[in-house]
Design a protein around this motif. Structure first.
Motif, PDB file in Angstrom:
ATOM      1  N   VAL A 188      -1.402 -14.662   2.365  1.00  0.00           N
ATOM      2  CA  VAL A 188      -0.226 -13.804   2.257  1.00  0.00           C
ATOM      3  C   VAL A 188      -0.558 -12.368   2.642  1.00  0.00           C
ATOM      4  O   VAL A 188       0.326 -11.508   2.579  1.00  0.00           O
ATOM      5  N   GLY A 189      -1.810 -12.095   3.021  1.00  0.00           N
ATOM      6  CA  GLY A 189      -2.202 -10.720   3.327  1.00  0.00           C
ATOM      7  C   GLY A 189      -1.458 -10.135   4.512  1.00  0.00           C
ATOM      8  O   GLY A 189      -0.930  -9.016   4.432  1.00  0.00           O
ATOM      9  N   SER A 190      -1.365 -10.892   5.605  1.00  0.00           N
ATOM     10  CA  SER A 190      -0.674 -10.384   6.795  1.00  0.00           C
ATOM     11  C   SER A 190       0.815 -10.215   6.542  1.00  0.00           C
ATOM     12  O   SER A 190       1.430  -9.228   6.997  1.00  0.00           O
ATOM     13  N   PHE A 191       1.423 -11.137   5.811  1.00  0.00           N
ATOM     14  CA  PHE A 191       2.852 -11.025   5.513  1.00  0.00           C
ATOM     15  C   PHE A 191       3.122  -9.838   4.596  1.00  0.00           C
ATOM     16  O   PHE A 191       4.140  -9.148   4.737  1.00  0.00           O
ATOM     17  N   ALA A 192       2.233  -9.579   3.645  1.00  0.00           N
ATOM     18  CA  ALA A 192       2.405  -8.419   2.756  1.00  0.00           C
ATOM     19  C   ALA A 192       2.323  -7.115   3.544  1.00  0.00           C
ATOM     20  O   ALA A 192       3.054  -6.155   3.235  1.00  0.00           O
ATOM     21  N   ARG A 193       1.461  -7.063   4.549  1.00  0.00           N
ATOM     22  CA  ARG A 193       1.382  -5.845   5.364  1.00  0.00           C
ATOM     23  C   ARG A 193       2.654  -5.642   6.196  1.00  0.00           C
ATOM     24  O   ARG A 193       3.113  -4.499   6.378  1.00  0.00           O
ATOM     25  N   LYS A 194       3.248  -6.728   6.672  1.00  0.00           N
ATOM     26  CA  LYS A 194       4.508  -6.610   7.410  1.00  0.00           C
ATOM     27  C   LYS A 194       5.625  -6.083   6.512  1.00  0.00           C
ATOM     28  O   LYS A 194       6.452  -5.272   6.944  1.00  0.00           O
ATOM     29  N   LEU A 195       5.631  -6.549   5.262  1.00  0.00           N
ATOM     30  CA  LEU A 195       6.645  -6.041   4.326  1.00  0.00           C
ATOM     31  C   LEU A 195       6.410  -4.564   4.031  1.00  0.00           C
ATOM     32  O   LEU A 195       7.368  -3.793   3.896  1.00  0.00           O
ATOM     33  N   ALA A 196       5.152  -4.164   3.890  1.00  0.00           N
ATOM     34  CA  ALA A 196       4.846  -2.766   3.569  1.00  0.00           C
ATOM     35  C   ALA A 196       5.295  -1.819   4.668  1.00  0.00           C
ATOM     36  O   ALA A 196       5.678  -0.675   4.388  1.00  0.00           O
ATOM     37  N   LEU A 197       5.281  -2.285   5.914  1.00  0.00           N
ATOM     38  CA  LEU A 197       5.707  -1.435   7.024  1.00  0.00           C
ATOM     39  C   LEU A 197       7.220  -1.265   7.102  1.00  0.00           C
ATOM     40  O   LEU A 197       7.703  -0.366   7.792  1.00  0.00           O
ATOM     41  N   ARG A 198       7.972  -2.084   6.373  1.00  0.00           N
ATOM     42  CA  ARG A 198       9.429  -2.040   6.476  1.00  0.00           C
ATOM     43  C   ARG A 198      10.131  -1.596   5.195  1.00  0.00           C
ATOM     44  O   ARG A 198      11.357  -1.589   5.144  1.00  0.00           O
ATOM     45  N   VAL A 199       9.386  -1.263   4.161  1.00  0.00           N
ATOM     46  CA  VAL A 199      10.026  -0.878   2.901  1.00  0.00           C
ATOM     47  C   VAL A 199      10.589   0.542   2.967  1.00  0.00           C
ATOM     48  O   VAL A 199      11.374   0.927   2.087  1.00  0.00           O
TER      49      VAL A 199
END
Length: 288
Positions: A188-199
Protein backbone atom coordinates in the motif's frame (compact mmCIF):
# COMPACT_ATOMS: atom_id res chain seq x y z
CA UNK A 1 28.15 -18.44 155.46
CA UNK A 2 25.63 -20.43 153.74
CA UNK A 3 22.05 -19.37 153.35
CA UNK A 4 19.19 -21.43 152.07
CA UNK A 5 17.34 -19.91 149.05
CA UNK A 6 13.66 -20.48 149.26
CA UNK A 7 11.97 -22.04 146.20
CA UNK A 8 10.41 -19.67 143.69
CA UNK A 9 6.66 -19.45 143.74
CA UNK A 10 4.79 -21.11 140.86
CA UNK A 11 3.53 -18.70 138.16
CA UNK A 12 -0.03 -19.21 139.01
CA UNK A 13 -1.00 -15.82 137.68
CA UNK A 14 0.43 -16.54 134.23
CA UNK A 15 -1.31 -19.88 134.02
CA UNK A 16 -4.52 -18.30 135.03
CA UNK A 17 -4.25 -15.71 132.21
CA UNK A 18 -3.84 -18.28 129.39
CA UNK A 19 -7.02 -18.90 127.32
CA UNK A 20 -8.48 -22.34 127.47
CA UNK A 21 -7.64 -24.62 124.48
CA UNK A 22 -10.60 -25.66 122.34
CA UNK A 23 -11.58 -29.23 122.55
CA UNK A 24 -11.10 -30.97 119.14
CA UNK A 25 -13.01 -34.13 118.44
CA UNK A 26 -11.24 -37.06 116.91
CA UNK A 27 -13.75 -37.27 114.10
CA UNK A 28 -12.90 -33.72 113.02
CA UNK A 29 -9.16 -34.25 112.83
CA UNK A 30 -7.86 -34.12 109.19
CA UNK A 31 -6.17 -37.22 107.95
CA UNK A 32 -2.67 -36.85 106.50
CA UNK A 33 -2.55 -36.97 102.65
CA UNK A 34 -6.33 -36.59 102.21
CA UNK A 35 -8.17 -33.36 101.38
CA UNK A 36 -10.53 -31.92 103.84
CA UNK A 37 -14.04 -33.26 103.50
CA UNK A 38 -16.46 -31.02 101.64
CA UNK A 39 -20.13 -30.78 102.31
CA UNK A 40 -22.29 -32.56 99.74
CA UNK A 41 -23.63 -30.43 96.81
CA UNK A 42 -26.71 -30.94 94.72
CA UNK A 43 -26.21 -31.40 90.93
CA UNK A 44 -28.89 -30.60 88.33
CA UNK A 45 -29.28 -33.32 85.67
CA UNK A 46 -30.60 -32.56 82.14
CA UNK A 47 -34.04 -33.74 81.27
CA UNK A 48 -34.39 -37.03 79.45
CA UNK A 49 -34.78 -36.74 75.68
CA UNK A 50 -32.74 -33.53 75.37
CA UNK A 51 -29.30 -35.12 75.67
CA UNK A 52 -27.16 -35.04 72.47
CA UNK A 53 -26.40 -38.31 70.82
CA UNK A 54 -22.78 -39.30 70.38
CA UNK A 55 -21.45 -41.79 67.88
CA UNK A 56 -18.33 -43.86 68.16
CA UNK A 57 -16.57 -41.89 65.36
CA UNK A 58 -17.40 -38.23 65.00
CA UNK A 59 -18.11 -37.28 61.36
CA UNK A 60 -16.81 -33.83 60.31
CA UNK A 61 -19.47 -31.46 59.03
CA UNK A 62 -19.96 -31.42 55.25
CA UNK A 63 -18.55 -28.34 53.48
CA UNK A 64 -21.10 -25.76 52.52
CA UNK A 65 -21.32 -25.43 48.73
CA UNK A 66 -22.19 -21.92 47.53
CA UNK A 67 -25.23 -21.77 45.26
CA UNK A 68 -24.51 -21.70 41.54
CA UNK A 69 -25.31 -18.35 39.90
CA UNK A 70 -28.30 -18.46 37.68
CA UNK A 71 -27.71 -17.82 33.96
CA UNK A 72 -28.32 -14.22 32.89
CA UNK A 73 -31.68 -13.56 31.39
CA UNK A 74 -32.25 -11.87 28.06
CA UNK A 75 -31.62 -8.16 28.07
CA UNK A 76 -34.58 -5.89 27.64
CA UNK A 77 -35.12 -2.35 26.39
CA UNK A 78 -35.00 -1.15 29.98
CA UNK A 79 -31.48 -2.59 30.39
CA UNK A 80 -30.39 -0.75 27.25
CA UNK A 81 -31.89 2.50 28.51
CA UNK A 82 -30.03 2.21 31.82
CA UNK A 83 -26.76 1.42 30.01
CA UNK A 84 -26.81 4.49 27.77
CA UNK A 85 -28.29 6.86 30.36
CA UNK A 86 -24.83 8.16 31.46
CA UNK A 87 -23.95 8.87 27.82
CA UNK A 88 -27.11 10.78 27.13
CA UNK A 89 -26.88 12.79 30.36
CA UNK A 90 -24.25 15.09 28.86
CA UNK A 91 -26.48 16.20 26.00
CA UNK A 92 -29.60 16.67 28.07
CA UNK A 93 -30.46 20.21 29.03
CA UNK A 94 -33.60 21.33 30.78
CA UNK A 95 -35.18 17.90 30.38
CA UNK A 96 -35.00 18.03 26.55
CA UNK A 97 -32.70 16.05 24.29
CA UNK A 98 -30.35 18.00 22.02
CA UNK A 99 -29.14 16.30 18.84
CA UNK A 100 -25.39 15.77 19.07
CA UNK A 101 -23.49 14.38 16.09
CA UNK A 102 -20.57 13.14 18.19
CA UNK A 103 -22.88 11.21 20.54
CA UNK A 104 -24.65 9.60 17.60
CA UNK A 105 -21.32 8.63 16.02
CA UNK A 106 -20.14 7.13 19.31
CA UNK A 107 -23.28 5.02 19.63
CA UNK A 108 -23.01 3.83 16.04
CA UNK A 109 -19.38 2.86 16.60
CA UNK A 110 -20.30 0.93 19.74
CA UNK A 111 -23.05 -1.03 18.00
CA UNK A 112 -20.82 -1.75 15.00
CA UNK A 113 -18.16 -3.25 17.24
CA UNK A 114 -20.77 -5.43 18.95
CA UNK A 115 -22.26 -6.61 15.67
CA UNK A 116 -18.82 -7.35 14.21
CA UNK A 117 -18.37 -10.10 16.81
CA UNK A 118 -21.26 -12.06 15.27
CA UNK A 119 -20.90 -11.44 11.56
CA UNK A 120 -18.16 -10.67 9.07
CA UNK A 121 -19.83 -7.73 7.34
CA UNK A 122 -23.18 -6.10 6.68
CA UNK A 123 -24.05 -8.59 3.92
CA UNK A 124 -23.92 -12.32 3.46
CA UNK A 125 -22.22 -13.84 0.47
CA UNK A 126 -24.60 -14.18 -2.52
CA UNK A 127 -25.34 -17.56 -4.00
CA UNK A 128 -23.45 -19.20 -6.84
CA UNK A 129 -26.08 -18.19 -9.39
CA UNK A 130 -26.00 -14.49 -8.52
CA UNK A 131 -22.19 -14.40 -8.34
CA UNK A 132 -21.98 -15.96 -11.81
CA UNK A 133 -24.57 -13.57 -13.22
CA UNK A 134 -22.87 -10.51 -11.76
CA UNK A 135 -19.44 -11.63 -12.98
CA UNK A 136 -20.87 -11.96 -16.49
CA UNK A 137 -22.41 -8.49 -16.25
CA UNK A 138 -19.05 -7.07 -15.17
CA UNK A 139 -17.34 -8.83 -18.06
CA UNK A 140 -19.70 -7.57 -20.77
CA UNK A 141 -19.91 -4.01 -19.37
CA UNK A 142 -16.15 -3.62 -18.73
CA UNK A 143 -16.79 -2.95 -15.08
CA UNK A 144 -15.49 -4.63 -11.96
CA UNK A 145 -17.46 -7.14 -9.93
CA UNK A 146 -17.40 -4.81 -6.90
CA UNK A 147 -19.01 -2.04 -8.94
CA UNK A 148 -21.83 -4.34 -9.96
CA UNK A 149 -22.41 -5.38 -6.35
CA UNK A 150 -22.42 -1.74 -5.18
CA UNK A 151 -25.00 -0.86 -7.82
CA UNK A 152 -27.19 -3.77 -6.76
CA UNK A 153 -27.23 -3.01 -3.05
CA UNK A 154 -27.06 0.81 -3.45
CA UNK A 155 -25.02 1.23 -0.26
CA UNK A 156 -21.60 2.66 0.47
CA UNK A 157 -18.93 0.97 2.53
CA UNK A 158 -15.35 1.85 3.51
CA UNK A 159 -12.74 -0.29 1.78
CA UNK A 160 -9.50 1.23 3.10
CA UNK A 161 -8.38 3.97 5.49
CA UNK A 162 -5.00 5.73 5.58
CA UNK A 163 -3.69 7.87 8.44
CA UNK A 164 -1.17 10.43 7.14
CA UNK A 165 1.02 12.88 9.02
CA UNK A 166 -0.46 16.35 8.69
CA UNK A 167 2.86 18.13 8.10
CA UNK A 168 4.98 15.55 6.24
CA UNK A 169 2.06 13.65 4.62
CA UNK A 170 3.89 10.40 5.40
CA UNK A 171 2.03 7.18 6.18
CA UNK A 172 1.43 6.61 9.91
CA UNK A 173 -0.87 3.60 9.75
CA UNK A 174 -3.57 2.06 7.57
CA UNK A 175 -6.25 -0.64 7.37
CA UNK A 176 -7.61 -2.47 4.33
CA UNK A 177 -10.49 -4.88 3.79
CA UNK A 178 -8.13 -6.82 1.50
CA UNK A 179 -6.22 -9.15 3.86
CA UNK A 180 -3.16 -9.27 1.56
CA UNK A 181 -2.81 -5.48 1.48
CA UNK A 182 -3.59 -5.25 5.18
CA UNK A 183 -0.79 -7.69 6.11
CA UNK A 184 1.98 -6.15 3.97
CA UNK A 185 2.63 -2.38 4.27
CA UNK A 186 4.80 -2.39 1.13
CA UNK A 187 1.74 -3.26 -0.98
CA UNK A 188 0.00 0.00 0.00
CA UNK A 189 3.06 2.27 0.06
CA UNK A 190 2.79 3.51 -3.53
CA UNK A 191 -0.98 4.03 -3.26
CA UNK A 192 -0.55 5.99 -0.01
CA UNK A 193 1.94 8.30 -1.73
CA UNK A 194 -0.54 8.92 -4.56
CA UNK A 195 -3.19 9.88 -2.01
CA UNK A 196 -0.75 12.19 -0.22
CA UNK A 197 -0.11 14.11 -3.44
CA UNK A 198 -3.83 14.81 -3.91
CA UNK A 199 -5.04 15.72 -0.41
CA UNK A 200 -4.18 19.40 -0.98
CA UNK A 201 -5.33 21.73 -3.71
CA UNK A 202 -3.22 24.31 -5.54
CA UNK A 203 -3.48 26.79 -2.67
CA UNK A 204 -2.26 24.21 -0.09
CA UNK A 205 -5.65 23.77 1.61
CA UNK A 206 -6.84 20.29 2.48
CA UNK A 207 -9.57 18.88 0.30
CA UNK A 208 -12.72 17.14 1.52
CA UNK A 209 -12.27 14.31 -0.98
CA UNK A 210 -11.71 13.44 -4.63
CA UNK A 211 -12.76 10.78 -7.12
CA UNK A 212 -10.67 7.65 -7.70
CA UNK A 213 -12.71 6.05 -10.47
CA UNK A 214 -14.36 2.62 -10.66
CA UNK A 215 -17.07 3.76 -8.26
CA UNK A 216 -14.61 4.78 -5.53
CA UNK A 217 -13.88 8.13 -3.97
CA UNK A 218 -12.02 9.46 -0.93
CA UNK A 219 -13.28 11.27 2.13
CA UNK A 220 -10.71 13.28 4.10
CA UNK A 221 -10.93 14.27 7.78
CA UNK A 222 -8.31 16.65 9.17
CA UNK A 223 -7.17 16.48 12.78
CA UNK A 224 -4.59 18.26 14.90
CA UNK A 225 -1.75 15.87 14.11
CA UNK A 226 -2.91 13.75 11.18
CA UNK A 227 -5.23 13.29 8.21
CA UNK A 228 -7.62 10.37 7.87
CA UNK A 229 -8.19 9.45 4.21
CA UNK A 230 -10.95 6.88 3.67
CA UNK A 231 -11.44 5.06 0.37
CA UNK A 232 -15.20 4.54 0.00
CA UNK A 233 -17.15 2.65 -2.61
CA UNK A 234 -20.64 3.97 -3.34
CA UNK A 235 -22.47 7.20 -2.68
CA UNK A 236 -21.14 8.95 0.43
CA UNK A 237 -23.49 10.66 2.90
CA UNK A 238 -22.93 12.93 5.87
CA UNK A 239 -23.10 9.99 8.27
CA UNK A 240 -19.84 8.57 6.95
CA UNK A 241 -18.06 11.90 7.44
CA UNK A 242 -19.30 12.17 11.04
CA UNK A 243 -18.21 8.61 11.84
CA UNK A 244 -14.74 9.15 10.37
CA UNK A 245 -14.27 12.43 12.25
CA UNK A 246 -15.23 10.70 15.49
CA UNK A 247 -12.74 7.89 14.81
CA UNK A 248 -9.94 10.39 14.12
CA UNK A 249 -10.75 12.41 17.25
CA UNK A 250 -10.64 9.30 19.41
CA UNK A 251 -7.28 8.20 17.95
CA UNK A 252 -5.62 11.59 18.46
CA UNK A 253 -6.99 11.91 21.97
CA UNK A 254 -5.67 8.49 23.01
CA UNK A 255 -2.23 8.84 21.35
CA UNK A 256 -1.71 12.57 21.76
CA UNK A 257 1.69 12.20 23.46
CA UNK A 258 2.95 9.70 20.87
CA UNK A 259 1.90 12.00 18.02
CA UNK A 260 3.75 14.93 19.59
CA UNK A 261 6.93 12.87 20.03
CA UNK A 262 6.81 11.27 16.57
CA UNK A 263 6.62 7.68 17.85
CA UNK A 264 5.86 5.11 15.08
CA UNK A 265 2.32 3.76 15.52
CA UNK A 266 1.79 1.51 12.53
CA UNK A 267 0.73 -1.65 14.37
CA UNK A 268 -0.76 0.09 17.41
CA UNK A 269 -3.30 2.06 15.36
CA UNK A 270 -4.37 -0.70 12.99
CA UNK A 271 -7.01 -2.20 15.36
CA UNK A 272 -8.63 1.24 15.72
CA UNK A 273 -8.54 1.86 11.98
CA UNK A 274 -10.09 -1.55 11.34
CA UNK A 275 -13.27 -0.28 12.99
CA UNK A 276 -13.58 2.27 10.16
CA UNK A 277 -13.92 -0.65 7.74
CA UNK A 278 -17.26 -1.45 9.40
CA UNK A 279 -18.76 1.91 8.38
CA UNK A 280 -21.46 1.37 5.78
CA UNK A 281 -24.68 2.96 4.64
CA UNK A 282 -27.70 2.48 6.92
CA UNK A 283 -30.10 2.59 3.96
CA UNK A 284 -32.39 -0.37 3.33
CA UNK A 285 -31.11 -2.90 0.78
CA UNK A 286 -32.50 -2.73 -2.71
CA UNK A 287 -35.32 -5.05 -3.72
CA UNK A 288 -34.27 -7.95 -5.95
Amino acid sequence: MTAAIPPLPAPLDLLACRPARPVISVQNLPLPGNPAPEPPRRMSLPELGNQPRFSAVETPPAPVTPPMPSPPSDYTDEDLRLAIAPLVAGVMGGGSFHDDASLEAMLRSTFRRALAEHQVGPFQQPGVGHRTLWHLQALFTSRSYDEIVSDKIRRFHVEEVYLLDRDKLSLISYASSNPVRHAHPRKVGSFARKLALRVQDDSGAYMFGFELGEGRRTLISAGQYSLLVAVIRGEVTGLAKTDLEFALKRIERRYQQEFAQGVPLLEELQPLLEECLLIHSPAAPASP
